[in-house]
Design a protein around this motif. Sequence first.
Motif, PDB file in Angstrom:
ATOM      1  N   ASP A   1       2.348  18.391  -0.177  1.00  0.00           N
ATOM      2  CA  ASP A   1       3.172  17.778  -1.223  1.00  0.00           C
ATOM      3  C   ASP A   1       2.943  16.270  -1.291  1.00  0.00           C
ATOM      4  O   ASP A   1       2.838  15.694  -2.382  1.00  0.00           O
ATOM      5  N   ALA A   2       2.875  15.637  -0.121  1.00  0.00           N
ATOM      6  CA  ALA A   2       2.640  14.196  -0.097  1.00  0.00           C
ATOM      7  C   ALA A   2       1.260  13.855  -0.650  1.00  0.00           C
ATOM      8  O   ALA A   2       1.086  12.846  -1.337  1.00  0.00           O
ATOM      9  N   ALA A   3       0.272  14.714  -0.347  1.00  0.00           N
ATOM     10  CA  ALA A   3      -1.077  14.471  -0.857  1.00  0.00           C
ATOM     11  C   ALA A   3      -1.106  14.577  -2.381  1.00  0.00           C
ATOM     12  O   ALA A   3      -1.714  13.742  -3.065  1.00  0.00           O
ATOM     13  N   ALA A   4      -0.433  15.595  -2.922  1.00  0.00           N
ATOM     14  CA  ALA A   4      -0.388  15.756  -4.382  1.00  0.00           C
ATOM     15  C   ALA A   4       0.326  14.584  -5.042  1.00  0.00           C
ATOM     16  O   ALA A   4      -0.110  14.079  -6.089  1.00  0.00           O
ATOM     17  N   ASP A   5       1.421  14.132  -4.429  1.00  0.00           N
ATOM     18  CA  ASP A   5       2.153  12.989  -4.993  1.00  0.00           C
ATOM     19  C   ASP A   5       1.315  11.718  -4.915  1.00  0.00           C
ATOM     20  O   ASP A   5       1.346  10.889  -5.831  1.00  0.00           O
TER      21      ASP A   5
ATOM     22  N   VAL B   1      -6.229   8.214   3.200  1.00  0.00           N
ATOM     23  CA  VAL B   1      -5.869   8.016   1.795  1.00  0.00           C
ATOM     24  C   VAL B   1      -7.101   8.142   0.906  1.00  0.00           C
ATOM     25  O   VAL B   1      -7.068   8.821  -0.133  1.00  0.00           O
ATOM     26  N   GLY B   2      -8.181   7.492   1.303  1.00  0.00           N
ATOM     27  CA  GLY B   2      -9.397   7.600   0.514  1.00  0.00           C
ATOM     28  C   GLY B   2      -9.930   9.019   0.462  1.00  0.00           C
ATOM     29  O   GLY B   2     -10.386   9.480  -0.597  1.00  0.00           O
ATOM     30  N   GLY B   3      -9.886   9.721   1.591  1.00  0.00           N
ATOM     31  CA  GLY B   3     -10.355  11.103   1.604  1.00  0.00           C
ATOM     32  C   GLY B   3      -9.535  12.002   0.702  1.00  0.00           C
ATOM     33  O   GLY B   3     -10.085  12.877   0.002  1.00  0.00           O
ATOM     34  N   VAL B   4      -8.229  11.807   0.690  1.00  0.00           N
ATOM     35  CA  VAL B   4      -7.368  12.610  -0.200  1.00  0.00           C
ATOM     36  C   VAL B   4      -7.708  12.337  -1.658  1.00  0.00           C
ATOM     37  O   VAL B   4      -7.846  13.259  -2.467  1.00  0.00           O
ATOM     38  N   MET B   5      -7.832  11.065  -2.010  1.00  0.00           N
ATOM     39  CA  MET B   5      -8.141  10.720  -3.407  1.00  0.00           C
ATOM     40  C   MET B   5      -9.498  11.282  -3.822  1.00  0.00           C
ATOM     41  O   MET B   5      -9.653  11.806  -4.933  1.00  0.00           O
ATOM     42  N   VAL B   6     -10.488  11.185  -2.930  1.00  0.00           N
ATOM     43  CA  VAL B   6     -11.821  11.704  -3.259  1.00  0.00           C
ATOM     44  C   VAL B   6     -11.794  13.221  -3.388  1.00  0.00           C
ATOM     45  O   VAL B   6     -12.414  13.806  -4.295  1.00  0.00           O
ATOM     46  N   SER B   7     -11.059  13.901  -2.512  1.00  0.00           N
ATOM     47  CA  SER B   7     -11.016  15.367  -2.546  1.00  0.00           C
ATOM     48  C   SER B   7     -10.375  15.885  -3.820  1.00  0.00           C
ATOM     49  O   SER B   7     -10.676  17.001  -4.268  1.00  0.00           O
TER      50      SER B   7
ATOM     51  N   HIS C   1     -12.742  18.383   4.030  1.00  0.00           N
ATOM     52  CA  HIS C   1     -11.879  19.322   4.746  1.00  0.00           C
ATOM     53  C   HIS C   1     -10.434  19.121   4.288  1.00  0.00           C
ATOM     54  O   HIS C   1      -9.668  18.388   4.937  1.00  0.00           O
ATOM     55  N   PRO C   2     -10.071  19.681   3.163  1.00  0.00           N
ATOM     56  CA  PRO C   2      -8.722  19.485   2.603  1.00  0.00           C
ATOM     57  C   PRO C   2      -7.610  19.841   3.578  1.00  0.00           C
ATOM     58  O   PRO C   2      -6.528  19.250   3.521  1.00  0.00           O
ATOM     59  N   ASP C   3      -7.861  20.797   4.450  1.00  0.00           N
ATOM     60  CA  ASP C   3      -6.828  21.168   5.426  1.00  0.00           C
ATOM     61  C   ASP C   3      -6.493  19.995   6.350  1.00  0.00           C
ATOM     62  O   ASP C   3      -5.354  19.877   6.817  1.00  0.00           O
ATOM     63  N   THR C   4      -7.493  19.162   6.609  1.00  0.00           N
ATOM     64  CA  THR C   4      -7.256  17.999   7.457  1.00  0.00           C
ATOM     65  C   THR C   4      -6.279  17.027   6.806  1.00  0.00           C
ATOM     66  O   THR C   4      -5.365  16.505   7.453  1.00  0.00           O
ATOM     67  N   ALA C   5      -6.444  16.802   5.497  1.00  0.00           N
ATOM     68  CA  ALA C   5      -5.528  15.923   4.780  1.00  0.00           C
ATOM     69  C   ALA C   5      -4.112  16.463   4.811  1.00  0.00           C
ATOM     70  O   ALA C   5      -3.141  15.729   5.000  1.00  0.00           O
ATOM     71  N   ALA C   6      -3.989  17.774   4.611  1.00  0.00           N
ATOM     72  CA  ALA C   6      -2.658  18.393   4.654  1.00  0.00           C
ATOM     73  C   ALA C   6      -2.031  18.247   6.023  1.00  0.00           C
ATOM     74  O   ALA C   6      -0.820  18.058   6.156  1.00  0.00           O
TER      75      ALA C   6
END
Length: 333
Positions: A134-138, A195-201, A123-128
Amino acid sequence: MDLDAYVAEHGAEWRRLEQLAGRRRLDATEVDELVALYQRAATHLSVLRSRSPDPALVNRLSHLVLAARARITGRPRPSWAAVRRFLVADLPAALYRAWPWWCGVATAFSALSGFLIWFVAGHPDTAAAFIGEDAAADLVDSGFAGYYTEFAAPTFAFHLWTHNAWIAAQCLASGVLVVPVFYLLWQNALNVGVVGGVMVSYGRADVFFGLITPHGLLELTGIFVAAGVGLRTGWAWISPPAHLGRGRAVAAAGRSAIVVAVGLVGLFAVSALLEAFVTPAPVPVGVRVTIGAAVWLAFLSYALLLGRYAATRPAAGTAEAAGQSWPSALSRR
């Protein structure tokens, strides 16, 4: 008071006292002389303090009297036998007695973190919502990997050591209240999960697990141990054994927690060295993970295998069984 005449009269006695206080071995006659000269010097010091305006002389004679007193009473000497007993008996036994608690914490934490990684990755929206796009991309581009090389390794290791030790101290100290321990664990699980979910996504699971595994195995185990031992102390208050009573049960669990706290200082020092020097090392991921896993398995063997042996020995002498903490045992000569 004629200060020069006083010094001239007693200076020889002070010099002799200084000689005797500095010797490693004294015979019976010299011991008697040392005691007599110490008593006289203490009297001289009292006279000078009340009548002399010379602080340098008072300070010199104060140091001499203290040195003589230490020579007479004996200097405290570290007992290496007590240190060895702590490392091969007290600490592993305390870790082993609490293993169901910290293994339970480890299982629950791993399951929760794994669920959060799976959920955030799906659920990428959750990470955002948690950290922003922007923080997720960085984080994916350079932030996560750059964290391990941002500072000089020795400085980074010291920061990690103190930070992790502080978290563990909070878990141990607040264990009797139970709820703060769960809150601290939730905070850490949420951080790992997001953090792990963002990297995996973003398709960077290899980077995430390749960097967190070498040090994370030992570091997180230290947190699990602190939380488990803290919760064990809280449970001793909630449901004490009938043969001990609440007060004695909490006291016994608290003494065991002190032993574990001392041991965790060393564990977090090792994990900090792994994170500062091994995790960012320019070597294949497999090598880094192998080093971290080897250290982690060595700790588990120490806690579970040596701990079982130490806990079941008739004369294990652990702090919990003997009703005393390690510092008191170490102070005996």
